[in-house]
Design a protein around this motif. Structure first.
Motif, PDB file in Angstrom:
ATOM      1  N   LYS A 192       0.819  -1.212   0.000  1.00  5.98           N
ATOM      2  CA  LYS A 192       0.000   0.000   0.000  1.00  5.98           C
ATOM      3  C   LYS A 192       0.854   1.264   0.000  1.00  5.98           C
ATOM      4  CE  LYS A 192      -4.098  -2.123   1.930  1.00  5.98           C
ATOM      5  NZ  LYS A 192      -5.054  -2.180   3.032  1.00  5.98           N
ATOM      6  N   HIS A 240      -5.293  -0.673  -4.587  1.00  5.28           N
ATOM      7  CA  HIS A 240      -5.289   0.049  -3.322  1.00  5.28           C
ATOM      8  C   HIS A 240      -4.642   1.413  -3.391  1.00  5.28           C
ATOM      9  CE1 HIS A 240      -7.185  -2.681  -0.475  1.00  5.28           C
ATOM     10  NE2 HIS A 240      -6.902  -3.567  -1.406  1.00  5.28           N
ATOM     11  N   LEU A 241      -3.881   1.659  -4.459  1.00  9.11           N
ATOM     12  CA  LEU A 241      -3.269   2.983  -4.566  1.00  9.11           C
ATOM     13  C   LEU A 241      -4.211   3.945  -5.277  1.00  9.11           C
ATOM     14  CD1 LEU A 241       0.433   2.126  -5.392  1.00  9.11           C
ATOM     15  CD2 LEU A 241      -0.516   2.977  -3.254  1.00  9.11           C
ATOM     16  N   ARG A 242      -5.190   3.362  -5.949  1.00  8.40           N
ATOM     17  CA  ARG A 242      -6.154   4.171  -6.696  1.00  8.40           C
ATOM     18  C   ARG A 242      -7.055   4.939  -5.713  1.00  8.40           C
ATOM     19  NH1 ARG A 242      -9.963   0.102  -8.937  1.00  8.40           N
ATOM     20  NH2 ARG A 242     -10.841   0.341  -6.874  1.00  8.40           N
ATOM     21  N   ASN A 243      -7.362   6.153  -6.057  1.00 10.86           N
ATOM     22  CA  ASN A 243      -8.335   6.880  -5.219  1.00 10.86           C
ATOM     23  C   ASN A 243      -9.729   6.343  -5.484  1.00 10.86           C
ATOM     24  OD1 ASN A 243      -6.221   8.313  -4.403  1.00 10.86           O
ATOM     25  ND2 ASN A 243      -6.932  10.289  -5.183  1.00 10.86           N
TER      26      ASN A 243
END
Lengths: 295, 519
Positions: free
Chosen positions: A251, A291-294
Motif C-alpha cells: 500500500k 489500493h493505490l487508486r483513489n
C-alpha cells in the motif's frame, strides 16, 4: 583447583584447537584494582563462577554473578568491571572463536559436529538472547572442568572429546537460555515473544527447528502447541505474518514488489506472487494497483 | 446441499463454523491473531493480519469440509467483538492499527465524561457505559491526541466493517456493533447528535447503519475465485458476539439470563425494553429494532484462574495449561463449599460491573492457620463466580431470572457450572459441543433465509440439553459468604485507591526492564 591461562598462538596445548582462543581458571584471594579491564573480543566468551561474588559490566549493563552462574559475552560486546576491579572468588572460562557470516549470522565453525541448520539455529538463539546471565547452571562448570582435564591429560581421543564437550557446552547454554526465559507456564506470552522475534527478522529463512529452539521445545511438541494455540502450523503462521506485512508494504508506492518479497522472507518475487495470489486471489501488482487508486 | 458459514472475529482470533441447514456443525476451524501492547494502556490489532487470517482460515475450512462434500455455501454471516475502532483514509487503507475493546488510552476522557451531566445523558441515549472501551471516547482521544490521524481519517470503522469492506467494497455497520460504539441512539436507531458532536465527527465519517439481516454486498471476483464461492453467496453483516451468544442460548424475554465466562465475563438478558440505571452499571445493546441485549460485564473471568494456574499450577508437561487446570480443579473439589471461610475478591484487572472501579484489586480474606494450598484454589474459583453472581443479583433488581444458561470456556467447566447453579440457586443449562456465538449467527442466517419466521421463533427452538440442578444446602453456605464478599467489594473502596496509587508510584520509579534483541 589450579590456576592457569592458555592462549591461542602462545600455548602449545591449544595447537590442535584453533577455535579455542583462551581457556583458564582464576582464583583471586584479595581485591585487585586494574586487573579486570573492559574489553571487547572477536569470539564468544563463557564464564562460570566457582566461588565468591563478582560485579561485572556486560554491554554497559551491570550484573552481579554468584557461584553456579554463567556469563555469556557475545562477539563484539564489551565486558569487564568498573575500574578493572577483580573481587575475591574463583571462576573459569573459555573464549571460543566463532564463524561470522556475511549476513551477520554466527556459526560454531568446522570443528563442530552440529549439523549446519542446528549450528545456525544455535547461533541465532545466542544472538537473540537478551539476558547474558544464566543462573544455576552447574552443568556448564562440569563441562569446562572436563575440557581442562582433557587438555592437560592428552589421553587417547582427547581432541575429539574436547570438541564434543564444546558442542555440548553450546547446546546446554542454548537450552538453558530458553528454559530460563520460558519456564513452560505461559504459552500465550511465549508465543507473543516468538511472534515479535519473527516480525523483527521477517526476511530470515526461518526453519521449524530454529523457531522451536527459540521457545525451548522439541519440534514435535512445538508444532503441536502452535497448532492447538494458533490454528496454524508454525510455517503457515509465518506465511500469515509475511503476507500481512507484505500487504502493508504494497500500500506504499515507494517499494518495489521484488524488495517487498525479499523483505518479508519469500525466496523470490515469483514465490511471493504465487503465495499471495493463492491466498488473496490477486497478484501483488494487481493488489497494489487497486489500493493505490483513489476510490 | 446448502450450508451456512459463520465467522466470529473474536478478541484473540477468528473462529469459523460451517453448519448445514438443520443447524448441525459440519466443521470448524480457528486462527489466532495477536494483540500488541506497544505502550501502557494501548491494546491494538493489525487489521491486515486479521483479514489475511480470515481468508486463510476460510480457505482451509472450505477446502477441508465444504468443497469435497459438494456443499454450496448459501450464506456467510459475521459476528465480532464489540467496541473496536479502526481509522481508514479515503482509499480505505488503515491509518495505524485497530484499537480493541480492552484499550485504556481514553481513561482520562472517560472519567471526565462519566462524572458529567452530558455523560449521564449520553449513557441513557446510547446504552453504552461511559468507559475507555467505547469507540466514542477513542475517537475523542484521537481527535485531541493524534490530530494527524484524525485529519486524514475518511471513515471510523469497526474491525468487522473493515473485513467486510475488504471482501465486498462496502462500508456497513450493523445495529448491534453500532449500538456498542457509544454513538448510536438505541431508542430511535440513528446516530446520536450529541455523541457525534462530542467525538468531533459527522455521520458521514461512519459506515452505513444497517439491520443485522442486511446484505453486505457481493463478494469481490478475486475472492470468489480464490475461495471457490459463487457470486450469489450472501454476505450477511450479522451482529456482535455478546448479542449472538445470548440469542444462541435461546435467551429471550422475561425469566431467562445467560452467563458468559471466557477470559472476561458477562451476565445478559434480552427483551423489548432497556435496563435503566442511575449508576450506569448496565449496557443495553441492540439486536433488532425491538430487542435489547442488556447486562453487566466483568474484567475478571477465566483469565484470573489462568493467572492462578500459571503461578501455582504444576507444569511438569511444559505449556500444557489444560492439564494443570484440571489438576487444580480436582484439588478444589476436595475442599468444602465456601473454602472453610477463605474469600477471594477477583479484581486483578480492576472491575467493570457491578462496582465499576478501575482501582479495585485482588484480595484473599479470612485466612486462618488451617487453610491449605487447596483452599486457595477453591476460593479463587468461588471468588470469580461470586462476582458473576453479584452482576446477576444487580440485574435481578429489574428482571425476574428463573433459569440461566452458561457459555464460554471457563463457565462450561462442569465444576464451575455446578457452582453457578448452587450460588444462584437456579437450574443452569448449557450446550457443550459448540460456541453459542456461532450458533446465534446460524439462527440469524436461518431466519434471514426463511427457515424461521422471526428471531423470536428461532430463539424458542433452542434446546440446551445439559442441566445442572442447584443444591439448596450449598446455596445457603454461598449466600452466607456472599454477603461478606459484597460488603468487602465496596468497603475497601478507599484502600483500593490507595494501594493502586502506590503500585503506580513505585512502578514508575523502578528501572524499566531492558528487552533488547540483538542481531
Amino acid at each position: 583447583m589450579n590456576q592457569f591461562v592458555l592462549q591461542h598462538g602462545k600455548s602449545a596445548e591449544l595447537r590442535l584447537f584453533p577455535h579455542l582462543l583462551e581457556v583458564g581458571t582464576k582464583k583471586n584471594v584479595s581485591i585487585h584494582l586494574n586487573t579486570f579491564p573492559t574489553t571487547t573480543a572477536e569470539g564468544i566468551r563463557i564464564y562460570y563462577i566457582i566461588e565468591g561474588k563478582f560485579e561485572w559490566r556486560i554491554d554497559h549493563q551491570s550484573y552481579v554473578v554468584y557461584p553456579g552462574d554463567v556469563a555469556i559475552v557475545l562477539p563484539g560486546i564489551s565486558f569487564g568491571s568498573d575500574n578493572g576491579v577483580l573481587e575475591i572468588g574463583a571462576f573459569t572460562w573459555v573464549h571460543l572463536g566463532i564463524q561470522k557470516m556475511e549476513n551477520g549470522h554466527i556459526l560454531p565453525g568446522k570443528w563442530s559436529g552440529l549439523s549446519e541448520s542446528e549450528g545456525a539455529a544455535i547461533g541465532k538463539m545466542l544472538s537473540l538472547n537478551s539476558s547474558p546471565i544464566l543462573s544455576r547452571f552447574d552443568e556448564a562448570g562440569k563441562i569446562l572442568k572436563c575440557i581442562h582435564a582433557e587438555l592437560f591429560g592428552h589421553e587417547i581421543g582427547y581432541q575429539a572429546r574436547i570438541n564434543h564437550q564444546l558442542d555440548d557446552l553450546l547446546i546446554q547454554v542454548t537450552r538453558h537460555m530458553t528454559r530460563q526465559s520460558h519456564p513452560g507456564r505461559d504459552f500465550p506470552k511465549t508465543f507473543m515473544r516468538l511472534e515479535e522475534v519473527l516480525r523483527e527478522n521477517l526476511s530470515h529463512q526461518w526453519t521449524v527447528e530454529e523457531m522451536a529452539a527459540l521457545v525451548g521445545l522439541g519440534t514435535t511438541l512445538f508444532t503441536e502447541r502452535v497448532k492447538s494455540y494458533s490454528g496454524f502450523s508454525p510455517i503457515n503462521y509465518l506465511i500469515n505474518i509475511r503476507i500481512s506485512e507484505a500487504i502493508k508494504l504494497l500500500k506504499r508506492p515507494d517499494i518495489s514488489v521484488t524488495d517487498i518479497a525479499l523483505d518479508t522472507g519469500f525466496y523470490s518475487s515469483q514465490h511471493f506472487s504465487t503465495t499471495f495470489k493463492k491466498l488473496t486471489g490477486y497478484r501483488p501488482s494487481e493488489f497494489r494497483k487497486n489500493h493505490l487508486r483513489n476510490i | 446441499m446448502k450450508c451456512i458459514i459463520t465467522i466470529e472475529l473474536g478478541t484473540n482470533g477468528i473462529r469459523v463454523f460451517a453448519f448445514d441447514l438443520s443447524g448441525r456443525v459440519i466443521g470448524s476451524m480457528k486462527g489466532y491473531y495477536p494483540t500488541f501492547h506497544t505502550e501502557p494502556d494501548h491494546s491494538e490489532q493489525d487489521p491486515e493480519q486479521i483479514f489475511i487470517t480470515t481468508l486463510y482460515v476460510m480457505k482451509n475450512l472450505l477446502n477441508e469440509y465444504i468443497h469435497p462434500k459438494k456443499y454450496k455455501v448459501a450464506c456467510i454471516c459475521f459476528s465480532a467483538a464489540m467496541h473496536s475502532l479502526l481509522a481508514v483514509d479515503k482509499n480505505g487503507n488503515p491509518l495505524g492499527n485497530a484499537i480493541t475493546w480492552s484499550d485504556n488510552r481514553a481513561k482520562k476522557e472517560a472519567l471526565e465524561l462519566r462524572n458529567s451531566k452530558a455523560g449521564k445523558n449520553l449513557y441513557a441515549a446510547t446504552g453504552t457505559p461511559i468507559h475507555p472501551m467505547s469507540p466514542l471516547l477513542k475517537i475523542a482521544w484521537i481527535k485531541s491526541r493524534d490530530k494527524e490521524r484524525f485529519k486524514l481519517t475518511s471513515k471510523f470503522l469497526s474491525i468487522k466493517s473493515y473485513i467486510i469492506h475488504q471482501l465486498t467494497g462496502e462500508y456497513k455497520i450493523d445495529y448491534s456493533i453500532a449500538s456498542a460504539t457509544g454513538l448510536l441512539n438505541i431508542h430511535n436507531i440513528t446516530w446520536e447528535a450529541d455523541a457525534l458532536q462530542y467525538a468531533g465527527i459527522t455521520a458521514a465519517k461512519l459506515p452505513d447503519l444497517v439491520p443485522v439481516f442486511a446484505n453486505a454486498g457481493k463478494l469481490k471476483k478475486a475472492y470468489q475465485q480464490s475461495l471457490g464461492l459463487s457470486a450469489d453467496t450472501k454476505i450477511l453483516v450479522g451482529s456482535s458476539d455478546g448479542c449472538l451468544a445470548t440469542l444462541g442460548d435461546g435467551v429471550n424475554g422475561e425469566g431467562n439470563a445467560t452467563i458468559t465466562i471466557e477470559d472476561s465475563g458477562a451476565v445478559r438478558v434480552m427483551g423489548p425494553a432497556v435496563l435503566k440505571d442511575e449508576q450506569m452499571r448496565f449496557f443495553n445493546y441492540l439486536l433488532t429494532e425491538n430487542s435489547y441485549v442488556s447486562g453487566g460485564p466483568t474484567n475478571n473471568g477465566g483469565n484470573i484462574f489462568e493467572w492462578f494456574t500459571r503461578q501455582f499450577g504444576d507444569f511438569t508437561h511444559p505449556y500444557d495449561i489444560e492439564h494443570s487446570t484440571q489438576q487444580l480443579i480436582e484439588e478444589a473439589s476436595q475442599v468444602p463449599v465456601g473454602s472453610d471461610g477463605l474469600l477471594f475478591l477477583p479484581y486483578l484487572l480492576g472491575e467493570r460491573a457491578p462496582i465499576w472501579n478501575a482501582n479495585a484489586r485482588g484480595t484473599y480474606f479470612g485466612l486462618n492457620i488451617k487453610h491449605e494450598r487447596k483452599h486457595f484454589v477453591r476460593a479463587t474459583i468461588e471468588g470469580i463466580l461470586y462476582e458473576i453472581y453479584s452482576i446477576g443479583k444487580s440485574l435481578a433488581e429489574q428482571r425476574t431470572i428463573k433459569s440461566l444458561s452458561v457459555n464460554g470456556s471457563f463457565g462450561t467447566i462442569p465444576f464451575c457450572t455446578q457452582m453457578l447453579a448452587n450460588m444462584f440457586n437456579k437450574p443452569v443449562r448449557l450446550r457443550q459441543q459448540f460456541h453459542s456465538v456461532s450458533f446465534g449467527a446460524w439462527l440469524l442466517s436461518a431466519t434471514e433465509m426463511g427457515i424461521y419466521k422471526s428471531l423470536d421463533e428461532a430463539a424458542r427452538t433452542v434446546e440446551l440439553p445439559d442441566v445442572y440442578k442447584p443444591d439448596k444446602q450449598h446455596h445457603a453456605v454461598y449466600a452466607d459468604y456472599f454477603s461478606i464478599f459484597e460488603k468487602l467489594s465496596s468497603k475497601l473502596f478507599d484502600e483500593f485507591e490507595a494501594i493502586g496509587n502506590l503500585q503506580q508510584k513505585y512502578a514508575m520509579t523502578e528501572e524499566p526492564v531492558k528487552q533488547k534483541i540483538k542481531l
